[in-house]
Design a protein around this motif. Structure first.
Motif, PDB file in Angstrom:
ATOM      1  N   TYR A 174      15.368  21.298 -34.883  1.00  0.00           N
ATOM      2  CA  TYR A 174      16.315  20.704 -33.931  1.00  0.00           C
ATOM      3  C   TYR A 174      16.866  19.367 -34.433  1.00  0.00           C
ATOM      4  O   TYR A 174      17.554  18.677 -33.702  1.00  0.00           O
ATOM      5  CB  TYR A 174      15.659  20.514 -32.558  1.00  0.00           C
ATOM      6  CG  TYR A 174      15.609  21.785 -31.755  1.00  0.00           C
ATOM      7  CD1 TYR A 174      16.654  22.124 -30.887  1.00  0.00           C
ATOM      8  CD2 TYR A 174      14.548  22.666 -31.866  1.00  0.00           C
ATOM      9  CE1 TYR A 174      16.623  23.285 -30.151  1.00  0.00           C
ATOM     10  CE2 TYR A 174      14.503  23.846 -31.142  1.00  0.00           C
ATOM     11  CZ  TYR A 174      15.544  24.149 -30.285  1.00  0.00           C
ATOM     12  OH  TYR A 174      15.512  25.314 -29.568  1.00  0.00           O
ATOM     13  N   ARG A 175      16.523  19.030 -35.682  1.00  0.00           N
ATOM     14  CA  ARG A 175      17.006  17.795 -36.315  1.00  0.00           C
ATOM     15  C   ARG A 175      16.661  16.563 -35.481  1.00  0.00           C
ATOM     16  O   ARG A 175      17.464  15.634 -35.298  1.00  0.00           O
ATOM     17  CB  ARG A 175      18.523  17.866 -36.555  1.00  0.00           C
ATOM     18  CG  ARG A 175      18.884  19.029 -37.463  1.00  0.00           C
ATOM     19  CD  ARG A 175      20.355  19.293 -37.493  1.00  0.00           C
ATOM     20  NE  ARG A 175      20.610  20.731 -37.524  1.00  0.00           N
ATOM     21  CZ  ARG A 175      21.822  21.269 -37.562  1.00  0.00           C
ATOM     22  NH1 ARG A 175      22.889  20.500 -37.570  1.00  0.00           N
ATOM     23  NH2 ARG A 175      21.966  22.573 -37.600  1.00  0.00           N
ATOM     24  N   GLY A 210      17.853  24.703 -33.996  1.00  0.00           N
ATOM     25  CA  GLY A 210      16.537  25.258 -33.736  1.00  0.00           C
ATOM     26  C   GLY A 210      16.252  26.474 -34.580  1.00  0.00           C
ATOM     27  O   GLY A 210      17.095  26.949 -35.346  1.00  0.00           O
ATOM     28  N   GLY A 211      15.046  26.979 -34.457  1.00  0.00           N
ATOM     29  CA  GLY A 211      14.624  28.162 -35.194  1.00  0.00           C
ATOM     30  C   GLY A 211      13.454  28.783 -34.469  1.00  0.00           C
ATOM     31  O   GLY A 211      13.072  28.321 -33.391  1.00  0.00           O
ATOM     32  N   GLU A 220       5.989  20.131 -35.511  1.00  0.00           N
ATOM     33  CA  GLU A 220       6.865  19.367 -36.408  1.00  0.00           C
ATOM     34  C   GLU A 220       7.938  20.258 -37.033  1.00  0.00           C
ATOM     35  O   GLU A 220       9.075  19.824 -37.236  1.00  0.00           O
ATOM     36  CB  GLU A 220       6.030  18.658 -37.477  1.00  0.00           C
ATOM     37  CG  GLU A 220       5.220  17.516 -36.856  1.00  0.00           C
ATOM     38  CD  GLU A 220       4.381  16.745 -37.861  1.00  0.00           C
ATOM     39  OE1 GLU A 220       4.273  17.194 -39.020  1.00  0.00           O
ATOM     40  OE2 GLU A 220       3.836  15.695 -37.465  1.00  0.00           O
ATOM     41  N   GLU A 221       7.582  21.498 -37.284  1.00  0.00           N
ATOM     42  CA  GLU A 221       8.562  22.451 -37.807  1.00  0.00           C
ATOM     43  C   GLU A 221       9.701  22.659 -36.788  1.00  0.00           C
ATOM     44  O   GLU A 221      10.878  22.679 -37.134  1.00  0.00           O
ATOM     45  CB  GLU A 221       7.856  23.783 -38.086  1.00  0.00           C
ATOM     46  CG  GLU A 221       8.666  24.755 -38.907  1.00  0.00           C
ATOM     47  CD  GLU A 221       7.917  26.067 -39.086  1.00  0.00           C
ATOM     48  OE1 GLU A 221       8.567  27.111 -39.059  1.00  0.00           O
ATOM     49  OE2 GLU A 221       6.668  26.027 -39.235  1.00  0.00           O
ATOM     50  N   ASP A 248      23.498  26.304 -25.190  1.00  0.00           N
ATOM     51  CA  ASP A 248      23.873  27.554 -24.515  1.00  0.00           C
ATOM     52  C   ASP A 248      22.772  28.596 -24.741  1.00  0.00           C
ATOM     53  O   ASP A 248      21.761  28.319 -25.406  1.00  0.00           O
ATOM     54  CB  ASP A 248      25.261  28.038 -24.965  1.00  0.00           C
ATOM     55  CG  ASP A 248      25.297  28.530 -26.412  1.00  0.00           C
ATOM     56  OD1 ASP A 248      24.222  28.708 -27.027  1.00  0.00           O
ATOM     57  OD2 ASP A 248      26.417  28.746 -26.921  1.00  0.00           O
ATOM     58  N   GLY A 249      22.960  29.771 -24.180  1.00  0.00           N
ATOM     59  CA  GLY A 249      21.930  30.804 -24.237  1.00  0.00           C
ATOM     60  C   GLY A 249      21.709  31.384 -25.623  1.00  0.00           C
ATOM     61  O   GLY A 249      20.729  32.099 -25.856  1.00  0.00           O
ATOM     62  N   GLU A 250      22.627  31.093 -26.544  1.00  0.00           N
ATOM     63  CA  GLU A 250      22.469  31.585 -27.922  1.00  0.00           C
ATOM     64  C   GLU A 250      21.841  30.536 -28.834  1.00  0.00           C
ATOM     65  O   GLU A 250      21.727  30.762 -30.043  1.00  0.00           O
ATOM     66  CB  GLU A 250      23.824  31.995 -28.510  1.00  0.00           C
ATOM     67  CG  GLU A 250      24.300  33.380 -28.070  1.00  0.00           C
ATOM     68  CD  GLU A 250      25.038  33.310 -26.749  1.00  0.00           C
ATOM     69  OE1 GLU A 250      25.988  32.507 -26.644  1.00  0.00           O
ATOM     70  OE2 GLU A 250      24.643  34.018 -25.806  1.00  0.00           O
ATOM     71  N   GLY A 251      21.485  29.388 -28.287  1.00  0.00           N
ATOM     72  CA  GLY A 251      20.849  28.351 -29.092  1.00  0.00           C
ATOM     73  C   GLY A 251      21.830  27.456 -29.816  1.00  0.00           C
ATOM     74  O   GLY A 251      21.495  26.868 -30.838  1.00  0.00           O
ATOM     75  N   GLN A 252      23.037  27.333 -29.252  1.00  0.00           N
ATOM     76  CA  GLN A 252      24.006  26.408 -29.852  1.00  0.00           C
ATOM     77  C   GLN A 252      24.065  25.131 -29.025  1.00  0.00           C
ATOM     78  O   GLN A 252      24.112  25.173 -27.800  1.00  0.00           O
ATOM     79  CB  GLN A 252      25.395  27.036 -29.874  1.00  0.00           C
ATOM     80  CG  GLN A 252      25.498  28.224 -30.787  1.00  0.00           C
ATOM     81  CD  GLN A 252      26.958  28.466 -31.130  1.00  0.00           C
ATOM     82  OE1 GLN A 252      27.470  27.966 -32.119  1.00  0.00           O
ATOM     83  NE2 GLN A 252      27.616  29.209 -30.279  1.00  0.00           N
TER      84      GLN A 252
END
Ligand code: NI
Length: 198
Positions: free
Chosen positions: A145-146, A43-44, A139-140, A171-175
């Motif tokens: 998130y592939r 993600g971003g 879409e971005e 997880d809470g860090e976006g992993q």
């Protein structure tokens, strides 16, 4: 010869202790080695809209574990099935479920207005938050998130969307920690959610 045997047995003992440590105590940070599938950053930043019309960004979903799923309200099968199952998983999880966030991101922002998503999501657990917004911005996010998504024309001039069907557990860090596959057994899905909440 005897000395070599001592060295080898010592190595076996060290390996057993290390294995037992990982099995019973786990990795630093509390994870269990067999439970961690990935730990991939996903993600971003995004700037989108919740189904209730409020703004939502990446910062709003980070800070606690979350389940994120991508689909669309006109989906004939995968999305409604997954959302009904998710509703059951959350009930099964009980109070633990409140420690996580749940997001349904549209792959069809042209049709999925916040109003339509709100109406659609009213059939499922109210903790599931719909995310939509401007097409380019959605879409971005999907690319970050592939997520696979593809517009497929239908014979009557309408269209449907193919899309990634797995639920991502983050997880809470976006992993990305693990995924729940479409049609996975409920007890497996609930166990994966439990591991993610921890
Ligand atoms: Ni779908």
């Amino acid at each position: 010869m005897r000395r070599l045997r001592v060295v080898l047995w010592s190595a076996v003992a060290v390996a057993l202790v290390a294995f037992a440590y990982l099995w019973f105590i786990g990795l630093p940070g509390g994870g269990k080695p067999w439970a961690v599938v990935a730990g991939v950053e996903m993600g971003g930043d995004f700037d989108l809209v919740r189904h209730d019309g409020g703004a939502i960004s990446r910062d709003d979903i980070l800070g606690r574990p979350h389940a994120i799923f991508f689909g669309f309200t006109h989906c004939p099968e995968v999305c409604p099935t997954t959302l009904f199952e998710m509703t059951d998983w959350l009930e099964e999880l009980g109070g633990d479920a409140d420690a996580m966030g749940y997001y349904f991101v549209t792959v069809d922002p042209e049709r999925d207005t916040p109003e339509l998503m709100a109406d659609y999501l009213s059939a499922f657990d109210p903790r599931i938050v719909g995310i939509t917004g401007e097409k380019e911005k959605v879409e971005e996010m999907l690319r970050a998130y592939r997520v696979y998504f593809n517009r497929v024309p239908l014979e009557d001039g309408d269209y449907t969307m193919d899309h990634t069907a797995s639920v991502f557990l983050m997880d809470g860090e976006g992993q990305l920690l693990r995924t729940i596959a479409y049609g996975e057994a409920a007890d497996m899905a609930v166990e994966k959610l439990r591991l993610t909440v921890q």
